[in-house]
Motif scaffolding. Structure first.
Motif, mmCIF file in Angstrom:
data_model
loop_
_atom_site.group_PDB
_atom_site.id
_atom_site.type_symbol
_atom_site.label_atom_id
_atom_site.label_comp_id
_atom_site.label_asym_id
_atom_site.label_seq_id
_atom_site.Cartn_x
_atom_site.Cartn_y
_atom_site.Cartn_z
ATOM 1 N N ILE A 13 -26.825 -37.102 -4.892
ATOM 2 C CA ILE A 13 -27.600 -36.482 -3.815
ATOM 3 C C ILE A 13 -26.825 -35.317 -3.215
ATOM 4 O O ILE A 13 -25.632 -35.431 -2.948
ATOM 5 N N ALA A 14 -27.532 -34.198 -2.995
ATOM 6 C CA ALA A 14 -26.899 -33.024 -2.388
ATOM 7 C C ALA A 14 -27.074 -33.007 -0.870
ATOM 8 O O ALA A 14 -26.166 -32.622 -0.138
ATOM 9 N N ALA A 15 -28.262 -33.440 -0.397
ATOM 10 C CA ALA A 15 -28.547 -33.405 1.039
ATOM 11 C C ALA A 15 -29.640 -34.420 1.362
ATOM 12 O O ALA A 15 -30.364 -34.873 0.480
ATOM 13 N N GLU A 16 -29.726 -34.746 2.667
ATOM 14 C CA GLU A 16 -30.725 -35.714 3.117
ATOM 15 C C GLU A 16 -31.249 -35.285 4.485
ATOM 16 O O GLU A 16 -30.578 -34.561 5.223
ATOM 17 N N ALA A 17 -32.465 -35.736 4.797
ATOM 18 C CA ALA A 17 -33.069 -35.447 6.101
ATOM 19 C C ALA A 17 -34.013 -36.594 6.436
ATOM 20 O O ALA A 17 -34.445 -37.344 5.558
ATOM 21 N N TYR A 18 -34.342 -36.715 7.725
ATOM 22 C CA TYR A 18 -35.238 -37.782 8.173
ATOM 23 C C TYR A 18 -36.207 -37.242 9.207
ATOM 24 O O TYR A 18 -35.810 -36.556 10.151
ATOM 25 N N GLU A 23 -41.711 -41.180 9.793
ATOM 26 C CA GLU A 23 -40.964 -42.252 9.129
ATOM 27 C C GLU A 23 -40.798 -41.949 7.634
ATOM 28 O O GLU A 23 -41.110 -42.749 6.767
ATOM 29 N N THR A 24 -40.277 -40.744 7.373
ATOM 30 C CA THR A 24 -40.110 -40.279 6.002
ATOM 31 C C THR A 24 -38.683 -39.785 5.774
ATOM 32 O O THR A 24 -38.159 -39.011 6.571
ATOM 33 N N ILE A 25 -38.091 -40.251 4.692
ATOM 34 C CA ILE A 25 -36.765 -39.810 4.272
ATOM 35 C C ILE A 25 -36.954 -38.724 3.221
ATOM 36 O O ILE A 25 -37.789 -38.853 2.320
ATOM 37 N N TYR A 26 -36.171 -37.661 3.320
ATOM 38 C CA TYR A 26 -36.190 -36.566 2.357
ATOM 39 C C TYR A 26 -34.821 -36.494 1.696
ATOM 40 O O TYR A 26 -33.796 -36.612 2.364
ATOM 41 N N VAL A 27 -34.828 -36.301 0.392
ATOM 42 C CA VAL A 27 -33.580 -36.241 -0.367
ATOM 43 C C VAL A 27 -33.618 -35.023 -1.278
ATOM 44 O O VAL A 27 -34.643 -34.740 -1.902
ATOM 45 N N GLU A 28 -32.500 -34.295 -1.314
ATOM 46 C CA GLU A 28 -32.363 -33.178 -2.251
ATOM 47 C C GLU A 28 -31.370 -33.590 -3.320
ATOM 48 O O GLU A 28 -30.245 -33.997 -3.009
ATOM 49 N N PHE A 29 -31.803 -33.499 -4.564
ATOM 50 C CA PHE A 29 -30.946 -33.845 -5.684
ATOM 51 C C PHE A 29 -30.254 -32.590 -6.187
ATOM 52 O O PHE A 29 -30.834 -31.510 -6.178
ATOM 53 N N PRO A 30 -29.004 -32.709 -6.634
ATOM 54 C CA PRO A 30 -28.233 -31.519 -7.008
ATOM 55 C C PRO A 30 -28.796 -30.759 -8.208
ATOM 56 O O PRO A 30 -28.703 -29.546 -8.261
ATOM 57 N N LYS A 31 -29.391 -31.457 -9.157
ATOM 58 C CA LYS A 31 -29.904 -30.770 -10.341
ATOM 59 C C LYS A 31 -31.155 -29.988 -9.962
ATOM 60 O O LYS A 31 -32.165 -30.555 -9.566
ATOM 61 N N ASN A 32 -31.098 -28.679 -10.054
ATOM 62 C CA ASN A 32 -32.213 -27.773 -9.747
ATOM 63 C C ASN A 32 -32.680 -27.851 -8.293
ATOM 64 O O ASN A 32 -33.762 -27.395 -7.974
ATOM 65 N N GLN A 35 -36.312 -31.582 -4.347
ATOM 66 C CA GLN A 35 -36.422 -32.366 -3.117
ATOM 67 C C GLN A 35 -37.520 -33.404 -3.276
ATOM 68 O O GLN A 35 -38.569 -33.122 -3.856
ATOM 69 N N TRP A 36 -37.271 -34.596 -2.737
ATOM 70 C CA TRP A 36 -38.194 -35.719 -2.875
ATOM 71 C C TRP A 36 -38.394 -36.357 -1.507
ATOM 72 O O TRP A 36 -37.486 -36.356 -0.682
ATOM 73 N N ASN A 69 -43.815 -42.184 -2.628
ATOM 74 C CA ASN A 69 -42.874 -41.082 -2.731
ATOM 75 C C ASN A 69 -43.448 -39.987 -3.615
ATOM 76 O O ASN A 69 -44.442 -40.169 -4.309
ATOM 77 N N GLY A 70 -42.823 -38.815 -3.553
ATOM 78 C CA GLY A 70 -43.265 -37.701 -4.376
ATOM 79 C C GLY A 70 -42.361 -36.498 -4.189
ATOM 80 O O GLY A 70 -41.456 -36.501 -3.357
ATOM 81 N N ARG A 71 -42.628 -35.500 -4.994
ATOM 82 C CA ARG A 71 -41.835 -34.280 -4.929
ATOM 83 C C ARG A 71 -42.220 -33.474 -3.681
ATOM 84 O O ARG A 71 -43.398 -33.376 -3.328
ATOM 85 N N PHE A 72 -41.216 -32.926 -3.020
ATOM 86 C CA PHE A 72 -41.409 -32.164 -1.788
ATOM 87 C C PHE A 72 -41.069 -30.711 -2.057
ATOM 88 O O PHE A 72 -40.079 -30.410 -2.706
ATOM 89 N N ALA A 73 -41.889 -29.826 -1.550
ATOM 90 C CA ALA A 73 -41.687 -28.381 -1.629
ATOM 91 C C ALA A 73 -41.678 -27.829 -3.027
ATOM 92 O O ALA A 73 -42.011 -28.320 -4.003
#
Length: 73
Positions: A13-18, A23-32, A35-36, A69-73
């Motif tokens: 994981i590269a970054a996270e947000a809430y 009541e949603t967690i957002y995660v950015e994965f380092p590859k490309n 964001q999910w 869950n799903g892809r964000f942005a």
């Protein structure tokens, strides 16, 4: 929506947000920089996810992937 992303020292994981209101967690994965989002995550789930020593990757696999869950942005 204005999320406050914070960097994470993790190989998965590269970054996270809430978003507490949604009541949603957002995660950015380092590859490309993909964001999910993971819904149905009350504050206690966010606290568990971000607790010291918690493997973010394992938590996603064991808990968050079962939530809407799903892809964000």
């Amino acid at each position: 929506m204005n999320l406050e992303w914070r960097p994470v020292e993790s190989s998965r994981i590269a970054a996270e947000a809430y978003d507490a209101a949604a009541e949603t967690i957002y995660v950015e994965f380092p590859k490309n920089s993909v964001q999910w989002w993971y819904a149905a995550c009350p504050p206690d789930v966010w606290e568990q996810f971000t607790s010291p020593g918690q493997s973010r990757g394992q938590f996603i696999h064991q808990v968050l992937d079962a939530k809407p869950n799903g892809r964000f942005a």
